[in-house]
Design a protein around this motif. Structure first.
Motif, mmCIF file in Angstrom:
data_model
loop_
_atom_site.group_PDB
_atom_site.id
_atom_site.type_symbol
_atom_site.label_atom_id
_atom_site.label_comp_id
_atom_site.label_asym_id
_atom_site.label_seq_id
_atom_site.Cartn_x
_atom_site.Cartn_y
_atom_site.Cartn_z
ATOM 1 N N LYS A 49 -8.530 66.330 -75.775
ATOM 2 C CA LYS A 49 -8.351 65.617 -74.515
ATOM 3 C C LYS A 49 -9.301 66.153 -73.446
ATOM 4 C CE LYS A 49 -5.044 64.359 -70.914
ATOM 5 N NZ LYS A 49 -3.657 64.463 -70.409
ATOM 6 N N VAL A 50 -9.480 67.469 -73.398
ATOM 7 C CA VAL A 50 -10.394 68.062 -72.423
ATOM 8 C C VAL A 50 -11.796 67.482 -72.602
ATOM 9 C CG1 VAL A 50 -11.538 70.196 -71.735
ATOM 10 C CG2 VAL A 50 -9.072 70.184 -72.133
ATOM 11 N N LEU A 51 -12.252 67.401 -73.849
ATOM 12 C CA LEU A 51 -13.579 66.847 -74.126
ATOM 13 C C LEU A 51 -13.651 65.374 -73.735
ATOM 14 C CD1 LEU A 51 -16.405 67.246 -75.342
ATOM 15 C CD2 LEU A 51 -15.419 66.706 -77.587
ATOM 16 N N ALA A 52 -12.603 64.623 -74.051
ATOM 17 C CA ALA A 52 -12.580 63.199 -73.713
ATOM 18 C C ALA A 52 -12.636 62.985 -72.203
ATOM 19 C CB ALA A 52 -11.334 62.547 -74.297
ATOM 20 N N MET A 53 -11.910 63.808 -71.470
ATOM 21 C CA MET A 53 -11.912 63.690 -70.012
ATOM 22 C C MET A 53 -13.287 64.009 -69.432
ATOM 23 S SD MET A 53 -8.179 65.455 -69.289
ATOM 24 C CE MET A 53 -8.338 65.458 -67.515
ATOM 25 N N GLN A 54 -13.964 64.975 -70.032
ATOM 26 C CA GLN A 54 -15.304 65.327 -69.570
ATOM 27 C C GLN A 54 -16.280 64.159 -69.738
ATOM 28 O OE1 GLN A 54 -16.138 68.814 -71.912
ATOM 29 N NE2 GLN A 54 -14.981 70.187 -70.556
ATOM 30 N N HIS A 55 -16.068 63.369 -70.783
ATOM 31 C CA HIS A 55 -16.959 62.242 -71.062
ATOM 32 C C HIS A 55 -16.460 60.931 -70.454
ATOM 33 C CE1 HIS A 55 -19.894 63.946 -73.961
ATOM 34 N NE2 HIS A 55 -18.932 64.832 -74.176
ATOM 35 N N GLY A 56 -15.229 60.919 -69.954
ATOM 36 C CA GLY A 56 -14.688 59.695 -69.389
ATOM 37 C C GLY A 56 -14.235 58.676 -70.418
ATOM 38 N N TRP A 57 -13.885 59.124 -71.615
ATOM 39 C CA TRP A 57 -13.422 58.199 -72.656
ATOM 40 C C TRP A 57 -11.939 57.873 -72.448
ATOM 41 C CZ3 TRP A 57 -15.569 62.348 -76.367
ATOM 42 C CH2 TRP A 57 -16.955 62.209 -76.487
ATOM 43 N N PRO A 58 -11.511 56.662 -72.814
ATOM 44 C CA PRO A 58 -10.079 56.327 -72.742
ATOM 45 C C PRO A 58 -9.262 57.229 -73.668
ATOM 46 C CG PRO A 58 -11.423 54.357 -73.045
ATOM 47 C CD PRO A 58 -12.335 55.516 -73.263
#
Length: 320
Positions: A49-58
């Motif tokens: 989730k941390v990585l996804a948030m960094q990239h702005g992915w849903p």
């Protein structure tokens, strides 16, 4: 090619980062709900989730995926998110939830799982730890197209990796994560232009890597020293092998087994110096070289003994 991803720990985040670096659009990330962690037990997002948030992915974090189960509302929301994401393939790595049929059938290229063993050996939740605990000399990564069984899908790719004689689960997990990331990128590149190769798993050699129970962390000093040494490495960093000293928990982070005739009762300290704490077992001696008191930090035995008096004849733990 549009990629969705389902995973939770750092092992999975390594693969997700490699997929993003290769240039594929990540249209949805499924990961476990935030869990309490740290001394304050505050909700903490997973590494994925941390990585996804960094990239702005849903991101979707359903507590379950069965449309007729306890978390049906979560599952319905996840289904809507998956429909909106329109992925061609769902890559799965250590997600932590069973994927029901509706998920498995959704992506046109299927669900591609990164599994940390040479299937069919060590199907299940804890393949890295169980391989070390069993004394395996090699493991590896298997990419498989998922079906409704427990890690029973057809094999797409497989590559072996040796297990070092003193390797912990933590260090092995890092190497396997890198291997899994490389293999899944190769497979996705192949899938862009041709169907993925697939072959059924062998019927022979099936073993199951059952989830680690915290109760297993307690060292049974009646067991052979070689078995205990493997367990120490298998349970580093989670849950951490442990015993007790003077009624308090003592974590054991590093140890080696030595052959020696019996010199005391199981759990009895035979010697304690800078070279290690020598403990009698059911067969041989376990030499503890890195330990940790409750509330303290990991210490070499040399540093530990500076603040703890430990003499021959002391007893560790309660022999089962």
């Amino acid at each position: 090619m549009r990629v969705a991803f389902a995973g939770t720990p750092a092992f999975a985040a390594t693969a997700l980062a490699a997929i993003a670096a290769a240039g594929w659009p990540v249209t949805l990330v499924l990961t476990q709900p935030d869990r309490p962690a740290g001394r304050g037990l505050q909700p903490r997002p997973s590494p994925v989730k941390v990585l996804a948030m960094q990239h702005g992915w849903p991101v979707a974090q359903p507590r379950g995926l069965r449309l007729d189960g306890r978390w049906a509302e979560d599952a319905a929301a996840a289904r809507s998110a998956l429909e909106a994401a329109r992925p061609d393939v769902l890559v799965v790595a250590a997600y932590g939830l069973i994927l029901p049929r509706w998920v498995l059938q959704w992506p046109r290229l299927g669900c591609l799982n990164i599994h940390a063993s040479l299937l069919p050996r060590w199907r299940g939740a804890a393949p890295i730890q169980r391989a070390i605990e069993a004394g395996d000399t090699q493991t590896g990564i298997t990419l498989m197209l998922m079906d409704e069984g427990l890690d029973t899908g057809d094999i797409v790719a497989m590559e072996a990796l040796p297990i070092g004689p003193q390797e912990s689960a933590g260090s092995l997990q890092g190497r396997l994560a890198d291997l899994g990331a490389r293999l899944v990128v190769q497979a996705l590149r192949m899938a862009e232009s041709a169907p993925l190769p697939r072959r059924p798993q062998p019927a022979e050699g099936v073993t199951y890597a059952h989830k680690i129970d915290k109760a297993e962390a307690a060292l049974d000093w009646h067991a052979p020293a070689a078995v205990l040494a493997r367990r120490v490495r298998a349970f580093d960093p989670v849950p951490g092998a442990m015993t007790t000293l003077d009624g308090t928990v003592l974590k054991v982070w590093a140890a080696r087994a030595e052959s020696a005739p019996p010199q005391g009762a199981p759990g009895e300290v035979l010697a304690a110096d800078d070279a290690g704490i020598r403990v009698q077992t059911g067969d041989g001696v376990l030499v503890l070289t890195e330990v940790q008191r409750a509330g303290g930090r990991r210490l070499t035995v040399r540093d530990f003994l500076r603040g703890a008096a430990l003499t021959p004849g002391a007893r560790l733990g309660t022999a089962a």
